[in-house]
Design an enzyme around this catalytic site. Structure first.
Site, short mmCIF file in Angstrom:
data_model
loop_
_atom_site.label_atom_id
_atom_site.label_comp_id
_atom_site.label_asym_id
_atom_site.label_seq_id
_atom_site.Cartn_x
_atom_site.Cartn_y
_atom_site.Cartn_z
N GLU A 184 0.83 -1.20 0.00
CA GLU A 184 0.00 0.00 0.00
C GLU A 184 0.87 1.26 0.00
OE1 GLU A 184 -2.17 -0.60 3.58
OE2 GLU A 184 -3.15 -2.42 2.85
N GLU A 214 -4.74 -6.25 2.94
CA GLU A 214 -3.58 -7.07 3.28
C GLU A 214 -3.74 -8.52 2.81
OE1 GLU A 214 -3.24 -3.40 5.35
OE2 GLU A 214 -4.92 -4.83 5.31
N PHE A 267 2.01 -1.60 8.83
CA PHE A 267 2.34 -1.81 10.24
C PHE A 267 2.08 -3.28 10.55
CE2 PHE A 267 1.22 2.63 9.91
CZ PHE A 267 2.15 3.28 10.72
N ILE A 277 -1.33 -6.78 9.71
CA ILE A 277 -1.14 -8.06 9.02
C ILE A 277 -2.23 -9.07 9.35
CG2 ILE A 277 0.22 -9.45 10.67
CD1 ILE A 277 2.26 -9.88 8.37
N PRO A 305 -5.50 -9.35 8.93
CA PRO A 305 -6.40 -9.83 7.87
C PRO A 305 -5.74 -10.83 6.92
CG PRO A 305 -6.64 -7.46 8.13
CD PRO A 305 -5.45 -7.87 8.95
N HIS A 349 -0.89 0.33 15.97
CA HIS A 349 0.28 0.50 15.11
C HIS A 349 1.58 0.10 15.83
CE1 HIS A 349 -2.78 3.18 13.50
NE2 HIS A 349 -2.09 3.32 12.39
#
Length: 328
Positions: free
Chosen positions: A29, A60, A83, A87, A89, A129
């Protein structure tokens, strides 16, 4: 050699990989025209174009799923997740497919995937984050997990991760992205995965750390040296596989161990390190081992972040504890 920050060294490594390996692709992204949220891919889109540096949707699972398809067709995708906490998903793709592909197909399909993810606290980001959840991936057979703590290590470890055939989770400590500069060799060079770095030699206590905790461990060691305590500091660099030989040699010499991890305490890597040392170097121990960790709560907001994470003062207190209990 150029003086680079860690994020500059990572960008340099990606550029070298793109230049020397036509099968390498970057995807993630905002990594294209914008150069990534931390500018880790700054300038690469302009140089290599959008067929090599690919901006993806905010999805993701799609990024990691696409990486699997690219890898089995002979490409070497390097995927960026903005971040580490983002991760989740894609967690199913990583655990059910990436980690198992070699075993499931008996090596019939290539599976060279690197997933880059900034992680950790210390930059006053929101809690979603700032997680340090490396244990999820260390616990998963089929994945290698790498965490650099210096610019030169970041470049050498990333190029080694891209070159080898196994999937790698490459965690980048945000706190260290621009913390300092050091000389970084030009061109292609690799630091073998599975090799720890002896940061500082010592005789009284072994301090084990990785990522953003390495400078914290060094600061704690420096404080203890004022009291005449000699600390040996080891940067693990690769969390899976772990350099057991270097760790056990150090513990056998010093007889005392302090482990510094940013992750929450329960079932963190520090627990596994303690078990390994107990099994292999128990008779060398002069005192019970001590962990310096974050707490078993979500990362708090800014005002409490420094209380939540390990500090040099907490490391020094742990060192004094093992020295006193060991009768030094």
């Amino acid at each position: 050699m150029a003086q680079l920050t860690m994020v500059q060294a990572i960008c340099d490594a990606l550029q070298v990989a793109l230049e020397e390996m036509p099968e390498v692709l970057l995807l993630g992204e905002d990594i294209g025209k914008n150069g990534g949220v931390f500018r880790a891919t700054d300038g690469l889109w302009e140089h290599f174009g959008d067929e090599r540096v690919i901006d993806t949707p905010l999805a993701e699972a799609g990024i990691i799923g696409s990486s699997i398809g690219l890898a089995v067709n002979g490409f070497k995708p390097v995927a960026e997740v903005q971040f580490l906490t983002f991760i989740y998903p894609a967690f199913e793709q990583i655990i059910s497919h990436i980690a198992r592909l070699h075993t499931r197909t008996q090596g019939a399909f290539p599976n060279s995937i690197v997933i880059r993810a900034p992680y950790g606290g210390g930059i006053r980001a929101p809690e979603l984050h700032s997680d340090s959840t490396e244990t999820f991936f260390i616990h998963t057979p089929g994945l290698k997990v790498v965490v650099p703590s210096t610019p030169s290590d970041a470049k050498g470890l990333l190029l080694a991760a891209i070159k080898q055939p196994d999937p790698v989770i490459f965690l980048e400590p945000m706190k260290l992205y621009r913390a300092f500069k050091e000389e970084v060799p030009a061109g292609w060079y690799e630091i073998p995965l599975g090799s720890a770095r002896l940061v500082q030699t010592g005789t009284d206590v072994t301090i084990l750390a990785w990522g953003a905790m390495v400078p914290v461990a060094m600061q704690g060691a420096s404080e203890c040296e004022k009291s005449g305590i000699s600390c040996e500091v080891i940067d693990l660099r690769t969390l899976d596989p772990i350099d057991e030989e270097t760790i056990i040699q150090s513990v056998t010499k010093t007889g005392r161990v302090v482990i510094v991890q940013e992750a929450p305490r329960t079932l963190g890597l520090g627990s596994e390190l303690m078990a390994m040392i107990q099994e292999q170097a128990f008779y060398s121990l002069e005192a019970p081992m001590v962990r310096v960790t974050s707490y078993d709560v979500p990362v708090p907001m800014y005002a409490l972040e420094d209380e939540f994470r390990p500090t040099a003062e907490k490391v020094a207190q742990a060192v004094y504890k093992v020295v006193q209990e060991g009768g030094m």
